[in-house]
Design an enzyme around this catalytic site. Sequence first.
Site, PDB file in Angstrom:
ATOM      1  N   VAL A 140      -8.631  -6.284  -3.010  1.00 66.91           N
ATOM      2  CA  VAL A 140      -8.940  -6.294  -4.448  1.00 66.91           C
ATOM      3  C   VAL A 140      -8.371  -7.509  -5.176  1.00 66.91           C
ATOM      4  O   VAL A 140      -8.910  -7.934  -6.191  1.00 66.91           O
ATOM      5  CB  VAL A 140      -8.469  -5.000  -5.152  1.00 66.91           C
ATOM      6  CG1 VAL A 140      -9.252  -3.793  -4.643  1.00 66.91           C
ATOM      7  CG2 VAL A 140      -6.987  -4.803  -4.994  1.00 66.91           C
ATOM      8  N   SER A 144      -0.192  -0.826  -2.677  1.00 67.70           N
ATOM      9  CA  SER A 144      -1.546  -0.442  -3.082  1.00 67.70           C
ATOM     10  C   SER A 144      -1.627  -0.264  -4.590  1.00 67.70           C
ATOM     11  O   SER A 144      -2.595  -0.676  -5.240  1.00 67.70           O
ATOM     12  CB  SER A 144      -1.962   0.865  -2.394  1.00 67.70           C
ATOM     13  OG  SER A 144      -2.482   0.605  -1.124  1.00 67.70           O
ATOM     14  N   HIS A 151      -5.866   3.784   4.564  1.00 62.19           N
ATOM     15  CA  HIS A 151      -6.022   3.180   3.220  1.00 62.19           C
ATOM     16  C   HIS A 151      -6.567   4.193   2.228  1.00 62.19           C
ATOM     17  O   HIS A 151      -7.362   5.056   2.589  1.00 62.19           O
ATOM     18  CB  HIS A 151      -6.943   1.969   3.302  1.00 62.19           C
ATOM     19  CG  HIS A 151      -6.267   0.768   3.912  1.00 62.19           C
ATOM     20  ND1 HIS A 151      -6.030   0.650   5.274  1.00 62.19           N
ATOM     21  CD2 HIS A 151      -5.728  -0.345   3.339  1.00 62.19           C
ATOM     22  CE1 HIS A 151      -5.409  -0.490   5.514  1.00 62.19           C
ATOM     23  NE2 HIS A 151      -5.203  -1.112   4.360  1.00 62.19           N
ATOM     24  N   PRO A 152      -6.163   4.056   0.968  1.00 58.80           N
ATOM     25  CA  PRO A 152      -6.640   4.993  -0.061  1.00 58.80           C
ATOM     26  C   PRO A 152      -8.045   4.596  -0.527  1.00 58.80           C
ATOM     27  O   PRO A 152      -8.491   3.467  -0.303  1.00 58.80           O
ATOM     28  CB  PRO A 152      -5.639   4.790  -1.190  1.00 58.80           C
ATOM     29  CG  PRO A 152      -5.236   3.354  -1.064  1.00 58.80           C
ATOM     30  CD  PRO A 152      -5.244   3.053   0.411  1.00 58.80           C
ATOM     31  N   ALA A 170       0.208  -1.659  -6.960  1.00 60.07           N
ATOM     32  CA  ALA A 170       0.256  -2.956  -7.651  1.00 60.07           C
ATOM     33  C   ALA A 170      -1.074  -3.680  -7.510  1.00 60.07           C
ATOM     34  O   ALA A 170      -1.587  -4.283  -8.459  1.00 60.07           O
ATOM     35  CB  ALA A 170       1.394  -3.811  -7.087  1.00 60.07           C
ATOM     36  N   GLU A 171      -1.654  -3.644  -6.327  1.00 55.43           N
ATOM     37  CA  GLU A 171      -2.926  -4.329  -6.096  1.00 55.43           C
ATOM     38  C   GLU A 171      -4.036  -3.751  -6.957  1.00 55.43           C
ATOM     39  O   GLU A 171      -4.782  -4.471  -7.623  1.00 55.43           O
ATOM     40  CB  GLU A 171      -3.299  -4.248  -4.611  1.00 55.43           C
ATOM     41  CG  GLU A 171      -2.438  -5.168  -3.734  1.00 55.43           C
ATOM     42  CD  GLU A 171      -2.383  -4.728  -2.270  1.00 55.43           C
ATOM     43  OE1 GLU A 171      -1.640  -5.368  -1.501  1.00 55.43           O
ATOM     44  OE2 GLU A 171      -3.071  -3.753  -1.926  1.00 55.43           O
ATOM     45  N   GLN A 172      -4.134  -2.423  -6.954  1.00 53.87           N
ATOM     46  CA  GLN A 172      -5.212  -1.802  -7.726  1.00 53.87           C
ATOM     47  C   GLN A 172      -5.019  -2.055  -9.220  1.00 53.87           C
ATOM     48  O   GLN A 172      -5.977  -2.299  -9.949  1.00 53.87           O
ATOM     49  CB  GLN A 172      -5.279  -0.300  -7.413  1.00 53.87           C
ATOM     50  CG  GLN A 172      -5.619  -0.041  -5.934  1.00 53.87           C
ATOM     51  CD  GLN A 172      -6.327   1.309  -5.709  1.00 53.87           C
ATOM     52  OE1 GLN A 172      -6.718   1.972  -6.662  1.00 53.87           O
ATOM     53  NE2 GLN A 172      -6.504   1.673  -4.452  1.00 53.87           N
TER      54      GLN A 172
END
Lengths: 301, 301, 301, 301
Positions: free
Chosen positions: D132, D93, D76-77, D95-97
């Site tokens: 998130v 990731s 994961h980043p 889109a989520e962030q």
Amino acid sequence: MIAVSGALPKALAELNACSHDEFVAALANIFEHSPWIAEQAARSRPFAGIAELFAAMKAAVDRAPAELRMALINAHPDLASKTQRAAGLTAESNAEQNSVGLDRLSDAEYEAFERVNTAYRSKFNFPYIVCVRRHSKDSILRDFARRLPNDLATETQTSIDEICRIAALRLDQSVIGGDRLAVSGRLSTHVLDTNSGKPAAGVAIELVELAELGVSRVVARTTTNADGRTDAPLIGGRPVPIGRYELTFGVGEYFAARGVPLADPPFLDRITLRFAVSEPEGHLHVPLLVTPWSYATYRGS
Amino acid sequence: MIAVSGALPKALAELNACSHDEFVAALANIFEHSPWIAEQAARSRPFAGIAELFAAMKAAVDRAPAELRMALINAHPDLASKTQRAAGLTAESNAEQNSVGLDRLSDAEYEAFERVNTAYRSKFNFPYIVCVRRHSKDSILRDFARRLPNDLATETQTSIDEICRIAALRLDQSVIGGDRLAVSGRLSTHVLDTNSGKPAAGVAIELVELAELGVSRVVARTTTNADGRTDAPLIGGRPVPIGRYELTFGVGEYFAARGVPLADPPFLDRITLRFAVSEPEGHLHVPLLVTPWSYATYRGS
Amino acid sequence: MIAVSGALPKALAELNACSHDEFVAALANIFEHSPWIAEQAARSRPFAGIAELFAAMKAAVDRAPAELRMALINAHPDLASKTQRAAGLTAESNAEQNSVGLDRLSDAEYEAFERVNTAYRSKFNFPYIVCVRRHSKDSILRDFARRLPNDLATETQTSIDEICRIAALRLDQSVIGGDRLAVSGRLSTHVLDTNSGKPAAGVAIELVELAELGVSRVVARTTTNADGRTDAPLIGGRPVPIGRYELTFGVGEYFAARGVPLADPPFLDRITLRFAVSEPEGHLHVPLLVTPWSYATYRGS
Amino acid sequence: MIAVSGALPKALAELNACSHDEFVAALANIFEHSPWIAEQAARSRPFAGIAELFAAMKAAVDRAPAELRMALINAHPDLASKTQRAAGLTAESNAEQNSVGLDRLSDAEYEAFERVNTAYRSKFNFPYIVCVRRHSKDSILRDFARRLPNDLATETQTSIDEICRIAALRLDQSVIGGDRLAVSGRLSTHVLDTNSGKPAAGVAIELVELAELGVSRVVARTTTNADGRTDAPLIGGRPVPIGRYELTFGVGEYFAARGVPLADPPFLDRITLRFAVSEPEGHLHVPLLVTPWSYATYRGS
């Protein structure tokens, strides 16, 4: 101001200055048929205030031998006894019993009180005593049910405590000058018209003391003033009797008179709030916030 | 679903397909003792829905000559007449009159209805007709008082209008398949415990239809579910009768069961909301927001 | 009590008894730079009260010839003018302008006031005058926008009216003894915890006057007392400035400190009520009824 | 429906029927950079529903050896890392962030997130992972503060739990057919005009997610419909992010448009309700009951 008996209230200064016999005569029935309490208190004159006078009388009770305390208990009448009423009560007892409606009982209530008295007297061998001005008929019957299982020592002390409450109320009404005893409560309301954002003036209000077995009694009937309040508290200058109440507000007429559009029949007409009083010496405020389509109430202070 | 009579509801498809005579037999009493209306409507088969069927029947009434319309009016019984009940009503009329309690009147109510009927019949020479399923006893008496001053033409038309309302309700209950007529309303509630911020589950609820002259009737008695609502509406699937109601919530028991600290007796125990219904086909939502020390209600939707 | 200027308030009795010159000196700036008004009023001594004194001064203005009235208007400074502030205002004008924050304008506000003054002065040839103690910065700008379209006669009279309001406030602060002029309002609140049925004590409260163009100002910061009220009104003893306000209550901390179960983060933490004041001399009560999951407010009195 | 990535949602039936490689390709990034989880789940085909598919993937994670689980964590980043964003994230990731605004941080927020990541990574030696979509920026920073003191074992498990939450949300958006995972919540409101007893239609509503360090974000801007509700929930079809919100209602305009008499300026204009969300998968209803002079809100359901 409650007229406890025919006698006018005495000024404390006068009681401090008068003869021993005059003092005793004036306060003979503060404790039912027990002038010896006034006699002992007389020796502590002068009193700086009514609280000090009451403390002197209570001290006389507290230091009395057990037999004398039991005699004090037995000097009290049975509650709501027709025989004893016929034979004659002190003016104070009579007024107190009438204040709670014990002279106007329904048959069912009369029988309930008879059962209370008989059960209590046969267990403890002395009358059931309660400060009736702090109660409604219903709460007296509940108080009895709570106290009957007690043992003799507990009930002897409880009786003395109730007798002191009765005496404090009689004294507060009989003597003026200086302080007041903390024996009174207050029940109040106000109506806020949240449709116009203003106090609701001219709303008819009725306060009823509810009775489970007998007839509910109208305690106050009044109309809100320009401030949305009542000119006098619904109950004031005396304990607010423990019990259940219904407060009714004629909001249908109020809004109709102001030309507010209403349904036919109006969604809200006579709003009733039911609540109970548990602290007779407290200040209880039960307001109504109202529009033609909604209302709210809360225990305020 | 209200059982209007012993007969089972018919499917619209069946009515479209059956013989003329079967059609007329099935719908003969949708309009009281007036099979000619079903006969005329039969010619417009098939119907796409119940609304279209009702429109055909209503059209037959509207285009009928004055004498036939008057005969339709006179085919109706007097309200709450013991004599006529003894002689026998249609099953539909009987069920309708019973639904509003006209078979269980107090003496005072019975006399009031007698006065209504007599006064009305002597002025107009036909029976007072009202769609009783849309009313409480009290609102029928008020409706009469409003209509009595009318002139003959107005009351003739009003009677036809009420007859059509009666017919629509009968039809809606007698025929199934496709649409429903807009003849039903709904009365609902929910209880929100703003002490815990959650729906109040397990609150006992009682809905009473109030009566000025006679005995108030319990309409529903239920308990809130996990969502603070009732599983079924308090009144649903039928018109909500015009009238005054009292909705009672056992909040004292609810909070006591949850261990919430309460006064003794609790400040709020059985909360009653009194309100009136004026739109029988509307959706009326009367919620309660409550803590042990406050509550609020409003007309929701 | 607002300190209008360095001078101590004078007793009315003293003003009635002192020399003509002393009287005029004491009241010279009640009307800005216009001692002739005090001079005329001096002849009507003695005054039974402050209202009578004010009436005498106002009468002098009312009967003055048009030129003198215009001179009175022109004796007033421009609002929020940096040049004029640098050159010096009367102590009274300075305190008044500071009270509304005209000495601490943002750039956007400063420009807005410049536009107001210039537009007004070029149309009417006299300064825009308003009783600033009755206003917030925003409401002054709105008042200007409302008045600018007026004709000369209307604005001349409006200016005189505002000057009299300014004078009444100055007089009310400068003279003591007997009555007060009806120039003050009151803004108050209280917090009722309907979770416990008691006044909410120890709730942090902040009142902010909102500004559209500039920085909003904290007007009061306080904590509720045992009665759920604030020891002093949020605004009192002076007009409540017309304007928009935000009242914030720290209910999250209050409930947490009492051990009431809350969500994480709490559903309600800092509750803000936004409202406007439109009657500077009125009594405005903005209470909060609150549980951890609900709240209500209303304009009370 | 949230577009997680460019890919269209797949039908479950298709996933059950396609080749092993196609299945793995379709679900490779449900768990970040970890196609081995899809590979293992592929062997349990067919799935009766999405919940069963998710259970199979989660079981693969649960039975994986410690090193593989740690590799999953390390796949994961970092949150809000500009370097990593520049180097490229998975579409998921990214889109989520972006959904929580991590691509539009203020300087103060950016620094706060940098501190979080550095402190966390130096203690645990793996990136701080949180789902998130269930959070606002503020609640992520609070979550970090709560988790940093944990020991390694606890944080390893917490990371896996959060990874599974992320995966469940990705799966729920990527696969259609049959059931939905219980990963979505709902935030709704309605406005009741208790002045007219009707739903308030046409009230402008704005929902803002509050941020302590950065810029608050408008989440929804809408207008109430004829039922006083919004056509779509304010937040729906996704988790309601934990955080603090401000809901604003333009009631001044609403009442003015209806010709209701108001003060000038109106006592209530733009009403703001501030509240927090603590249960992202719950249904939170925040209604407004309002007159021009009062309002109330509560957490409904």
